[in-house]
Design a protein around this motif. Sequence first.
Motif, PDB file in Angstrom:
ATOM      1  N   ALA A 196     -13.255   3.966  -5.331  1.00  0.00           N
ATOM      2  CA  ALA A 196     -12.043   2.815  -4.893  1.00  0.00           C
ATOM      3  C   ALA A 196     -12.226   1.540  -5.897  1.00  0.00           C
ATOM      4  CB  ALA A 196     -11.877   2.147  -3.609  1.00  0.00           C
ATOM      5  N   ALA A 197     -13.477   1.319  -5.871  1.00  0.00           N
ATOM      6  CA  ALA A 197     -13.805   0.053  -6.851  1.00  0.00           C
ATOM      7  C   ALA A 197     -13.782   0.462  -8.335  1.00  0.00           C
ATOM      8  CB  ALA A 197     -15.216  -0.308  -6.572  1.00  0.00           C
ATOM      9  N   ASN A 198     -13.940   1.436  -8.771  1.00  0.00           N
ATOM     10  CA  ASN A 198     -13.796   2.178 -10.176  1.00  0.00           C
ATOM     11  C   ASN A 198     -12.239   2.207 -10.505  1.00  0.00           C
ATOM     12  OD1 ASN A 198     -16.604   2.017 -10.410  1.00  0.00           O
ATOM     13  ND2 ASN A 198     -16.861   4.328 -10.345  1.00  0.00           N
ATOM     14  N   HIS A 199     -11.596   2.211  -9.560  1.00  0.00           N
ATOM     15  CA  HIS A 199     -10.126   2.489  -9.704  1.00  0.00           C
ATOM     16  C   HIS A 199      -9.380   1.264  -9.456  1.00  0.00           C
ATOM     17  CE1 HIS A 199     -11.463   6.726  -9.915  1.00  0.00           C
ATOM     18  NE2 HIS A 199     -10.248   7.049 -10.392  1.00  0.00           N
ATOM     19  N   GLY A 200     -10.036   0.248  -9.021  1.00  0.00           N
ATOM     20  CA  GLY A 200      -9.338  -1.062  -8.613  1.00  0.00           C
ATOM     21  C   GLY A 200      -8.391  -0.930  -7.660  1.00  0.00           C
ATOM     22  N   VAL A 201      -8.582  -0.269  -6.470  1.00  0.00           N
ATOM     23  CA  VAL A 201      -8.012  -0.103  -5.180  1.00  0.00           C
ATOM     24  C   VAL A 201      -8.538  -0.398  -3.987  1.00  0.00           C
ATOM     25  CG1 VAL A 201      -6.450   1.642  -6.452  1.00  0.00           C
ATOM     26  CG2 VAL A 201      -8.343   2.346  -5.014  1.00  0.00           C
ATOM     27  N   LYS A 202      -7.981  -0.538  -2.850  1.00  0.00           N
ATOM     28  CA  LYS A 202      -8.505  -0.651  -1.649  1.00  0.00           C
ATOM     29  C   LYS A 202      -7.813   0.399  -0.827  1.00  0.00           C
ATOM     30  CE  LYS A 202     -10.044  -5.335  -1.445  1.00  0.00           C
ATOM     31  NZ  LYS A 202     -10.003  -6.613  -0.706  1.00  0.00           N
ATOM     32  N   ALA A 205       0.750  -1.240  -0.115  1.00  0.00           N
ATOM     33  CA  ALA A 205       0.094   0.026   0.141  1.00  0.00           C
ATOM     34  C   ALA A 205       0.966   1.338  -0.047  1.00  0.00           C
ATOM     35  CB  ALA A 205      -0.903   0.002   1.396  1.00  0.00           C
ATOM     36  N   GLU A 206       0.704   2.219  -0.772  1.00  0.00           N
ATOM     37  CA  GLU A 206       1.224   3.523  -0.847  1.00  0.00           C
ATOM     38  C   GLU A 206       0.444   4.743  -0.033  1.00  0.00           C
ATOM     39  OE1 GLU A 206       1.270   4.287  -4.992  1.00  0.00           O
ATOM     40  OE2 GLU A 206       2.777   2.663  -5.429  1.00  0.00           O
ATOM     41  N   PRO A 207       1.034   5.605   0.508  1.00  0.00           N
ATOM     42  CA  PRO A 207       0.448   6.555   1.303  1.00  0.00           C
ATOM     43  C   PRO A 207      -0.495   7.614   0.417  1.00  0.00           C
ATOM     44  CG  PRO A 207       2.786   7.120   1.405  1.00  0.00           C
ATOM     45  CD  PRO A 207       2.654   5.566   0.592  1.00  0.00           C
ATOM     46  N   PHE A 208      -1.148   8.165   0.712  1.00  0.00           N
ATOM     47  CA  PHE A 208      -1.990   9.088   0.306  1.00  0.00           C
ATOM     48  C   PHE A 208      -2.111  10.409   1.239  1.00  0.00           C
ATOM     49  CE2 PHE A 208      -5.664  11.632  -0.812  1.00  0.00           C
ATOM     50  CZ  PHE A 208      -5.881  11.836  -1.934  1.00  0.00           C
ATOM     51  N   ILE A 236     -11.780   0.550 -14.243  1.00  0.00           N
ATOM     52  CA  ILE A 236     -12.712  -0.011 -15.033  1.00  0.00           C
ATOM     53  C   ILE A 236     -12.634   0.365 -16.545  1.00  0.00           C
ATOM     54  CG2 ILE A 236     -14.575  -0.472 -13.410  1.00  0.00           C
ATOM     55  CD1 ILE A 236     -15.519   2.245 -14.030  1.00  0.00           C
ATOM     56  N   ASP A 237     -12.042   1.685 -16.708  1.00  0.00           N
ATOM     57  CA  ASP A 237     -11.478   2.248 -17.995  1.00  0.00           C
ATOM     58  C   ASP A 237     -10.713   3.291 -18.228  1.00  0.00           C
ATOM     59  OD1 ASP A 237     -12.678   4.604 -17.045  1.00  0.00           O
ATOM     60  OD2 ASP A 237     -14.924   4.041 -17.621  1.00  0.00           O
ATOM     61  N   ASP A 238     -10.301   3.645 -19.114  1.00  0.00           N
ATOM     62  CA  ASP A 238      -9.041   4.575 -19.098  1.00  0.00           C
ATOM     63  C   ASP A 238      -9.377   6.041 -18.785  1.00  0.00           C
ATOM     64  OD1 ASP A 238      -7.750   2.433 -20.432  1.00  0.00           O
ATOM     65  OD2 ASP A 238      -8.345   3.241 -22.536  1.00  0.00           O
ATOM     66  N   GLU A 239     -10.716   6.189 -18.297  1.00  0.00           N
ATOM     67  CA  GLU A 239     -10.924   7.644 -17.816  1.00  0.00           C
ATOM     68  C   GLU A 239     -10.638   7.502 -16.377  1.00  0.00           C
ATOM     69  OE1 GLU A 239     -15.079   8.560 -18.743  1.00  0.00           O
ATOM     70  OE2 GLU A 239     -14.578   8.624 -20.900  1.00  0.00           O
ATOM     71  N   HIS A 240     -10.472   6.346 -15.675  1.00  0.00           N
ATOM     72  CA  HIS A 240     -10.247   6.581 -14.314  1.00  0.00           C
ATOM     73  C   HIS A 240      -8.607   6.325 -13.987  1.00  0.00           C
ATOM     74  CE1 HIS A 240     -14.515   5.437 -14.140  1.00  0.00           C
ATOM     75  NE2 HIS A 240     -14.568   5.915 -12.952  1.00  0.00           N
ATOM     76  N   THR A 241      -8.126   7.619 -13.825  1.00  0.00           N
ATOM     77  CA  THR A 241      -6.740   7.693 -13.695  1.00  0.00           C
ATOM     78  C   THR A 241      -6.356   7.864 -12.261  1.00  0.00           C
ATOM     79  OG1 THR A 241      -6.673   9.929 -14.051  1.00  0.00           O
ATOM     80  CG2 THR A 241      -6.439   8.279 -16.068  1.00  0.00           C
ATOM     81  N   ASP A 242      -4.937   8.129 -11.926  1.00  0.00           N
ATOM     82  CA  ASP A 242      -4.527   8.570 -10.643  1.00  0.00           C
ATOM     83  C   ASP A 242      -5.064   9.975 -10.427  1.00  0.00           C
ATOM     84  OD1 ASP A 242      -3.041   6.298 -10.444  1.00  0.00           O
ATOM     85  OD2 ASP A 242      -1.329   7.078 -11.038  1.00  0.00           O
ATOM     86  N   GLU A 243      -5.201  10.710 -11.324  1.00  0.00           N
ATOM     87  CA  GLU A 243      -5.721  12.277 -10.917  1.00  0.00           C
ATOM     88  C   GLU A 243      -7.161  12.114 -10.397  1.00  0.00           C
ATOM     89  OE1 GLU A 243      -4.131  11.345 -13.614  1.00  0.00           O
ATOM     90  OE2 GLU A 243      -2.102  12.374 -13.031  1.00  0.00           O
ATOM     91  N   THR A 244      -8.077  11.148 -11.243  1.00  0.00           N
ATOM     92  CA  THR A 244      -9.393  11.068 -10.918  1.00  0.00           C
ATOM     93  C   THR A 244      -9.698  10.432  -9.668  1.00  0.00           C
ATOM     94  OG1 THR A 244      -9.886   9.157 -12.137  1.00  0.00           O
ATOM     95  CG2 THR A 244     -10.406  11.124 -13.318  1.00  0.00           C
ATOM     96  N   LEU A 245      -8.826   9.654  -9.167  1.00  0.00           N
ATOM     97  CA  LEU A 245      -8.600   8.704  -7.948  1.00  0.00           C
ATOM     98  C   LEU A 245      -8.299   9.907  -6.867  1.00  0.00           C
ATOM     99  CD1 LEU A 245      -8.629   6.308  -6.200  1.00  0.00           C
ATOM    100  CD2 LEU A 245      -6.209   6.004  -6.557  1.00  0.00           C
ATOM    101  N   GLY A 246      -7.492  10.537  -6.959  1.00  0.00           N
ATOM    102  CA  GLY A 246      -7.255  11.706  -6.029  1.00  0.00           C
ATOM    103  C   GLY A 246      -8.333  12.635  -5.910  1.00  0.00           C
ATOM    104  N   ALA A 247      -8.892  13.077  -6.788  1.00  0.00           N
ATOM    105  CA  ALA A 247      -9.749  14.069  -6.637  1.00  0.00           C
ATOM    106  C   ALA A 247     -11.250  13.246  -6.230  1.00  0.00           C
ATOM    107  CB  ALA A 247     -10.406  14.366  -8.136  1.00  0.00           C
ATOM    108  N   GLY A 248     -11.286  11.945  -6.472  1.00  0.00           N
ATOM    109  CA  GLY A 248     -12.490  11.418  -5.845  1.00  0.00           C
ATOM    110  C   GLY A 248     -12.487  11.365  -4.419  1.00  0.00           C
TER     111      GLY A 248
END
Length: 455
Positions: free
Chosen positions: A229-235, A206-209, A262-274
């Motif tokens: 988290a589910a859409n970006h494949g993380v826990k 796991a990596e820190p946020f 789940i798709d290319d639109e879900h990136t690290d940037e969208t994960l952080g924003a979410g």
Amino acid sequence: MTPDFLIPSTLIRKGREYSRKLWVRVLIMGLLAVFSLLVSTLIERWIPQSLATYLTGSAADRLLSIIANAMLAVTTFSLSVMVTVYRSSSTQWTPRVHRLIVKDRTTQNTLAVFIGAYVYALIAIILRELGVFDDKRSFVLFIMTVIVLIVIVLSLIRWVLHLQSFGSLIDTSRQVEEQTRLSFRERLQNPCLGANALTGDIPESAEPFTADENGYIQHLYPEALNTVAANHGVKIYFRRNIGSFVFVNEPMMMIDRVGDPIDDEHTDETLGAGIRASVIIGDLRTFDQDPRFGLIVMGEVASKALSPGVNDPGTAIDMITRIGRVLTDYEDETARERDEVLDHIYVEPLKASDLVQDAFGALARDGCTVVEVQQRLQTTLNGLMRHPDKGLRDAARTSAERHLRRALYAIEFEPDRAQLMESASDAVRDAVRKTLRQSQEQDDTPEMDNGTDTN
């Protein structure tokens, strides 16, 4: 807002938050006033001519004038009362209580009715001047104005009755207890905010946020966060719980990548924003989702009552009893069965030891020389030692022993010490006596010869 957050549970949570704000209720009442006038114009067309001309427009004008003049004065008076109560409660009890009184429903609803009625009267007067409601079409306007007057009178009666206890110690203590118990029960009915209980080690992968601002973790939207988290494949593993203070660049949670987005639109940037959109950070702690804060505030009220400027042990005793009632609702979050769990997020469960310390730590220290307060504290902890949950029993036992030892060291009058000892349970009394005896033996033991010749 991203599509990940357009889920009913999150929207309901946000709606509940906004519904507690005064300006929202005032806006709703203002819109209802405008809506009632629109309805009046529509209904007026269907009223028979004989009935429509039964009343003249001057009758409605007098009522509208009374409402416009009275509501402005009553609203100003109510606001002055609110400000006085807010300031006195912050000074007399604790500043944290102020934010709870601000959200008082009766006060907010009453002000919303007064301002809404004022808006209704102003708009109706304007429409009368514009000729929308002429003398031949004022019957429905008059009836609607009478209904508004009835609502105003009922609100005034309710407001006067509420002012009899508004801001008093009993009313404030009851509000704090009810809010704390509500937060406590909501948390226990939905253990770990619906997430998995974080009781083991966080995966090494796991990596820190990190946090991007300083402040307290005020609120969490778990359903939205789980969807992100589910859409970006993380826990997501929360290292800090709600109510914790985080600094900029401090690890707030750990993210373990267990799959692919789940798709290319879900990136690290969208994960952080979410994540940042679903975890609210602010400069103050709130009662929502944070039962520990409610217990801290209850303890602060008791501590303030024990200060030399207030000197009110009875209030401290009352708050100890209220805290005991709240803690009796405790359940181990890891032992509660649930039908549905948010699989992609992990949250630390509430610890019984933290709850007991938050509730009794400050007041037990500040009132260590007040025998009556210490007696009620031991009685309450003795009751919690009979709780079905072992964790709370052990926490209450440890707390009872610690606070009894401190009080015995601080109280010098021997009869008071004996009276306090009688209030403790047999197990706590025997344990403290054993500890004090061992401490006394160590003090009486002469220092060992270290073999150094001092001659």
